[in-house]
Design a protein around this motif. Structure first.
Motif, PDB file in Angstrom:
ATOM      1  N   UNK A   1       0.909  -1.199   0.108  1.00  0.00           N
ATOM      2  CA  UNK A   1      -0.097   0.142   0.120  1.00  0.00           C
ATOM      3  C   UNK A   1       0.856   1.258   0.068  1.00  0.00           C
ATOM      4  N   UNK A   2       1.974   1.178   0.501  1.00  0.00           N
ATOM      5  CA  UNK A   2       2.942   2.266   0.590  1.00  0.00           C
ATOM      6  C   UNK A   2       4.060   2.598  -0.671  1.00  0.00           C
ATOM      7  N   UNK A   3       3.959   1.406  -1.592  1.00  0.00           N
ATOM      8  CA  UNK A   3       5.072   1.713  -2.320  1.00  0.00           C
ATOM      9  C   UNK A   3       4.914   2.933  -3.403  1.00  0.00           C
ATOM     10  N   UNK A   4       3.858   3.213  -3.964  1.00  0.00           N
ATOM     11  CA  UNK A   4       3.677   4.423  -4.872  1.00  0.00           C
ATOM     12  C   UNK A   4       4.294   5.728  -3.837  1.00  0.00           C
TER      13      UNK A   4
ATOM     14  N   UNK B   1       6.086   5.988  -1.257  1.00  0.00           N
ATOM     15  CA  UNK B   1       7.566   5.946  -0.853  1.00  0.00           C
ATOM     16  C   UNK B   1       8.174   6.205  -2.141  1.00  0.00           C
ATOM     17  N   UNK B   2       7.848   5.817  -3.396  1.00  0.00           N
ATOM     18  CA  UNK B   2       8.596   5.994  -4.823  1.00  0.00           C
ATOM     19  C   UNK B   2       8.536   7.547  -4.750  1.00  0.00           C
ATOM     20  N   UNK B   3       7.411   8.314  -4.474  1.00  0.00           N
ATOM     21  CA  UNK B   3       7.306   9.719  -4.756  1.00  0.00           C
ATOM     22  C   UNK B   3       8.375  10.307  -3.644  1.00  0.00           C
ATOM     23  N   UNK B   4       8.329  10.071  -2.483  1.00  0.00           N
ATOM     24  CA  UNK B   4       9.144  10.453  -1.500  1.00  0.00           C
ATOM     25  C   UNK B   4      10.705  10.214  -1.822  1.00  0.00           C
ATOM     26  N   UNK B   5      11.083   9.122  -2.383  1.00  0.00           N
ATOM     27  CA  UNK B   5      12.415   8.860  -2.732  1.00  0.00           C
ATOM     28  C   UNK B   5      12.849   9.955  -4.062  1.00  0.00           C
ATOM     29  N   UNK B   6      11.900  10.009  -4.833  1.00  0.00           N
ATOM     30  CA  UNK B   6      11.968  10.974  -6.047  1.00  0.00           C
ATOM     31  C   UNK B   6      12.234  12.384  -5.286  1.00  0.00           C
ATOM     32  N   UNK B   7      11.594  12.848  -4.472  1.00  0.00           N
ATOM     33  CA  UNK B   7      11.676  14.357  -4.107  1.00  0.00           C
ATOM     34  C   UNK B   7      13.020  14.423  -3.212  1.00  0.00           C
ATOM     35  N   UNK B   8      13.399  13.382  -2.316  1.00  0.00           N
ATOM     36  CA  UNK B   8      14.610  13.593  -1.657  1.00  0.00           C
ATOM     37  C   UNK B   8      15.758  13.483  -2.427  1.00  0.00           C
ATOM     38  N   UNK B   9      15.728  12.662  -3.533  1.00  0.00           N
ATOM     39  CA  UNK B   9      16.659  12.559  -4.197  1.00  0.00           C
ATOM     40  C   UNK B   9      17.013  13.593  -5.215  1.00  0.00           C
ATOM     41  N   UNK B  10      15.974  14.374  -5.662  1.00  0.00           N
ATOM     42  CA  UNK B  10      16.200  15.410  -6.360  1.00  0.00           C
ATOM     43  C   UNK B  10      16.604  16.562  -5.555  1.00  0.00           C
ATOM     44  N   UNK B  11      16.289  16.639  -4.337  1.00  0.00           N
ATOM     45  CA  UNK B  11      16.700  17.651  -3.315  1.00  0.00           C
ATOM     46  C   UNK B  11      18.071  17.697  -3.095  1.00  0.00           C
ATOM     47  N   UNK B  12      18.564  16.134  -3.135  1.00  0.00           N
ATOM     48  CA  UNK B  12      19.801  15.739  -2.710  1.00  0.00           C
ATOM     49  C   UNK B  12      20.916  16.066  -3.877  1.00  0.00           C
ATOM     50  N   UNK B  13      20.323  16.542  -5.216  1.00  0.00           N
ATOM     51  CA  UNK B  13      21.243  16.875  -6.302  1.00  0.00           C
ATOM     52  C   UNK B  13      21.113  15.949  -7.588  1.00  0.00           C
TER      53      UNK B  13
END
Length: 154
Positions: A28-31, A33-45
């Motif tokens: 239930x959390x996969x989608x 979580x993927x959005x969170x990973x995208x946001x954090x990875x983008x913010x990290x550079x």
């Protein structure tokens, strides 16, 4: 009066590196979580194709954890100087030595078996620890050096 020197400043080394995400997940959390990973990875550079590739690699790992690792897992994402690291852990039965040693691209008509291959191909490094108690997969993506901005001379 004594001439004691003041104590030297203490350097505190963080126990955790720059942790961005630490989260348990199930199907239930996969989608989200993927959005969170995208946001954090983008913010990290990470940007552009590098960002897309890293997020797809992470998505394959979390999907594998749900499908093959007991229906749930844990994800940690953190930044170290020059790189982004993602670790996905599950409590499944482990990955066979044969499966881990396969490096060839799966046949185009193969329905499964793409997850680890894609994660390996789309990340800079991949390490796997696996056994009867579960699997931990760690992938990395190099971050571009940030340009140093200097004040303009007056």
């Amino acid at each position: 009066m004594t001439n004691a020197e003041p104590p030297a400043p203490r350097t505190v080394v963080p126990i955790e590196p720059s942790l961005l995400i630490a989260e348990a997940f199930n199907q239930a959390q996969v989608t989200a979580l993927r959005h969170s990973v995208t946001s954090c990875s983008h913010a990290a550079g990470l940007t552009g194709q590098r960002l897309d590739d890293f997020v797809l690699a992470v998505n394959e790992l979390i999907t594998n954890a749900v499908r093959h690792g007991g229906g749930q897992g844990r994800l940690r994402l953190w930044r170290r100087p020059g790189e982004l690291i993602c670790e996905v852990a599950d409590h499944g039965q482990g990955i066979s030595v044969r499966r881990l040693s396969e490096r060839a691209r799966p046949a185009p008509d193969t329905a499964g078996g793409w997850g680890l291959w894609l994660a390996r191909e789309l990340s800079d490094t991949m390490a796997v620890e696996t056994g009867e108690a579960g699997t931990i997969v760690r992938i990395t993506a190099a971050l571009a050096a940030q340009p140093v901005t200097r004040p303009a001379d007056s």
